[in-house]
Design an enzyme around this catalytic site. Sequence first.
Site, PDB file in Angstrom:
ATOM      1  N   HIS A 286       0.870  -1.190   0.000  1.00  0.00           N
ATOM      2  CA  HIS A 286       0.000   0.000   0.000  1.00  0.00           C
ATOM      3  C   HIS A 286       0.898   1.228   0.000  1.00  0.00           C
ATOM      4  O   HIS A 286       1.875   1.277   0.744  1.00  0.00           O
ATOM      5  CB  HIS A 286      -0.860  -0.066   1.263  1.00  0.00           C
ATOM      6  CG  HIS A 286      -1.784   1.077   1.495  1.00  0.00           C
ATOM      7  ND1 HIS A 286      -2.338   1.834   0.484  1.00  0.00           N
ATOM      8  CD2 HIS A 286      -2.287   1.597   2.663  1.00  0.00           C
ATOM      9  CE1 HIS A 286      -3.137   2.752   1.020  1.00  0.00           C
ATOM     10  NE2 HIS A 286      -3.106   2.634   2.328  1.00  0.00           N
TER      11      HIS A 286
ATOM     12  N   ASP B 223       1.985   6.285   5.474  1.00  0.00           N
ATOM     13  CA  ASP B 223       2.369   5.595   6.708  1.00  0.00           C
ATOM     14  C   ASP B 223       3.086   4.281   6.429  1.00  0.00           C
ATOM     15  O   ASP B 223       3.786   3.757   7.308  1.00  0.00           O
ATOM     16  CB  ASP B 223       1.170   5.390   7.650  1.00  0.00           C
ATOM     17  CG  ASP B 223      -0.031   4.744   7.002  1.00  0.00           C
ATOM     18  OD1 ASP B 223      -0.134   4.758   5.761  1.00  0.00           O
ATOM     19  OD2 ASP B 223      -0.884   4.219   7.733  1.00  0.00           O
TER      20      ASP B 223
HETATM   21 FE1  FEO Z   1      -3.983   3.350   4.348  1.00  0.00          FE
HETATM   22 FE2  FEO Z   1      -2.199   2.467   7.192  1.00  0.00          FE
HETATM   23  O1  FEO Z   1      -2.568   3.355   5.569  1.00  0.00           O
END
Ligand code: FEO
Length: 391
Positions: A79, A83
């Site tokens: 992803h 983060d």
């Molecule tokens: Fe969609 Fe933990 O980021």
Amino acid sequence: MFRAYEIQPDIYWVGTIEWNERYIHGFSMPLGSTTNAYLIMDEHITLIDTCMPGFEDELLQRIASIVDPARIDYIVSNHSEKDHAGGLARMLAAAPHAKVVTSSPKGHAILQTYVGDEREFIPVKSGDTLTIGTRTLSFIHTPMVHWPDNMVTYSATDRMLFSNDAFGQFFATSQRFCDEVDQSVLFACAKKYFANIIMPYAKQTAKAVAAVRGLDIEVIAPAHGLIWRGEGVGRILDAYEQWCALEPTDSAVVVYATMYGATARMAAAITEAFMAAGISVRAYDLDVSDISDIMTEVMDARYVAVGSSTHNGTVLPPMGQFLTYLKGLAPKGRRGLAFGSFGWAATGTKEIDTVLQGAGYEPLLDPQTCGWNDTTASEEALFQAVSEALR
Ligand code: FEO
């Protein structure tokens, strides 16, 4: 100083612990968070995901406690949100031979905006595999859970799913596994996470959960919080199936922002009407309540009553924030009620009604208003009106 922790033979947790982070894009995290990355020590050393910007040193030190980061062969990016991919540039600098495995085409396109296109990417589609030695990793796209690029990575050898955001919780702990912490706290964190991040994509998530059900899984290693193992795997899959259904319970949430107390009195009358009708209800004054905690209850509630004093022709500032949040997250198939006090024109209440209807709430009643100095007689009338609508 920072160490890696072996969670399965030759698989290490090398994530970061954000003990004192309290907010991520409007979501409150009173218990902090972890951002999980995993190091697989196979013939080709593989890192699953990286970290938030600013936490690269912690990630690199945890990896270096096991192996020189320069020896990493693959970095799998499940992803590309910051983060998990915010540390990619530093990781690539530390691992000069590493290739980046990412979903095709969305993950590939986004990651190029982080690190350019000079490094070798391996864009993968759903069902593609990558042999890293004794293990073969397979990739399953999970689009819109919760970005277009999301995918999960499965190791059949370890019966282990690296699920990224799905099944996560914002919960900073020194423990790594679900059965090492208080279950009520764990599932409260998992539900709040679902309500605030996953809920708008419940249909897509239900499909992803069905795909995961088809795998032989002993461990689910999410990108936030505790790792699911043993009975925890079935419990979180069951919980996700239930949450994805978005079936309302016979409950209500009353949310309000008040200037001098008239809207608070209206909220009390509405709350009492739900109580008298035998409907479980909670009331939240936005001056002292957190919108992401409220949203966890909105997820279940069949009724949502939202009120604000009218101020400068609109709603009070905390209500503006709540309405913005609700617009993006609102579950469907519920009933709503706009209410509020006013001095000379109830424009704030109209604004709330417009947002509620735009978000799909069917009106329980016409918008309910009262003059800011009305007597308690209007509160009794409001109680009666809501009680009647609930019959
Ligand atoms: Fe969609 Fe933990 O980021």
